[in-house]
Design a protein around this motif. Sequence first.
Motif, PDB file in Angstrom:
ATOM      1  N   SER A 119     -14.521  10.919 -79.436  1.00  0.00           N
ATOM      2  CA  SER A 119     -13.425   9.987 -79.644  1.00  0.00           C
ATOM      3  C   SER A 119     -12.086  10.502 -79.123  1.00  0.00           C
ATOM      4  O   SER A 119     -11.077   9.848 -79.247  1.00  0.00           O
ATOM      5  N   MET A 144     -10.747   5.845 -87.955  1.00  0.00           N
ATOM      6  CA  MET A 144     -11.235   6.464 -86.730  1.00  0.00           C
ATOM      7  C   MET A 144     -12.267   7.548 -87.045  1.00  0.00           C
ATOM      8  O   MET A 144     -12.009   8.436 -87.858  1.00  0.00           O
ATOM      9  N   VAL A 194      -6.774   2.587 -87.546  1.00  0.00           N
ATOM     10  CA  VAL A 194      -6.571   3.974 -87.143  1.00  0.00           C
ATOM     11  C   VAL A 194      -7.053   4.947 -88.219  1.00  0.00           C
ATOM     12  O   VAL A 194      -7.659   5.973 -87.911  1.00  0.00           O
ATOM     13  N   ILE A 242     -12.963   4.126 -79.979  1.00  0.00           N
ATOM     14  CA  ILE A 242     -11.817   3.609 -79.242  1.00  0.00           C
ATOM     15  C   ILE A 242     -12.279   2.670 -78.128  1.00  0.00           C
ATOM     16  O   ILE A 242     -13.378   2.813 -77.590  1.00  0.00           O
ATOM     17  N   VAL A 271     -16.376   4.231 -86.181  1.00  0.00           N
ATOM     18  CA  VAL A 271     -15.291   3.553 -85.479  1.00  0.00           C
ATOM     19  C   VAL A 271     -14.859   4.434 -84.298  1.00  0.00           C
ATOM     20  O   VAL A 271     -14.732   5.656 -84.431  1.00  0.00           O
ATOM     21  N   ASN A 286      -6.586   3.573 -73.264  1.00  0.00           N
ATOM     22  CA  ASN A 286      -7.016   3.293 -74.631  1.00  0.00           C
ATOM     23  C   ASN A 286      -6.216   2.097 -75.149  1.00  0.00           C
ATOM     24  O   ASN A 286      -4.991   2.103 -75.119  1.00  0.00           O
ATOM     25  N   THR A 311     -12.114  -5.086 -83.947  1.00  0.00           N
ATOM     26  CA  THR A 311     -11.012  -4.124 -84.052  1.00  0.00           C
ATOM     27  C   THR A 311     -11.181  -3.265 -85.308  1.00  0.00           C
ATOM     28  O   THR A 311     -11.706  -3.718 -86.323  1.00  0.00           O
ATOM     29  N   PHE A 354      -8.419   0.887 -81.573  1.00  0.00           N
ATOM     30  CA  PHE A 354      -9.584   1.404 -82.275  1.00  0.00           C
ATOM     31  C   PHE A 354     -10.588   0.278 -82.418  1.00  0.00           C
ATOM     32  O   PHE A 354     -10.210  -0.861 -82.699  1.00  0.00           O
TER      33      PHE A 354
END
Length: 142
Positions: free
Chosen positions: A45, A104, A101, A120, A118, A129, A98, A132
């Motif tokens: 990630s 993540m 953050v 990107i 999760v 990018n 979506t 997320f």
Amino acid sequence: GANAKGIMFSIKAFDKDVRFTSFDVVGKKSGSSQCKVYTRPGDGSDGDINGWELILDRSVTIGGVPSTLGSFDRDVAVAPDALQAFYIYCDKGMLYQTGEVENMGKPFDSTGSFEINVGIATKKLFEQNVGFGQFRGGIRYY
């Protein structure tokens, strides 16, 4: 849902080996798209472009329903408790959910065999990018 050309995420196997063979993706629009799948050990990630192995590169017909990319060049085996990263890129775009953050790298879905984290979303191959995201589609494994 949101759309992007790439989605990078990790999968963690639970208590037994899991072998991944393909993904099904939901296209931004119907038609032919050049799709690539890369993989590497770890969480993937960080956006680092090093260490990725290309395991699929072909033109596929995708649309608004999950469409299979076809078999990887090789099955990707993930050992118990190991993390494996995947990066799916389709030049015509894919839909994704979506993510937040703070989530993540945390799981958003699981089966009896593994959990999906999760990741990107990107606008270009390993670039730009855009947020997320949670992979939206099918995962083929045994």
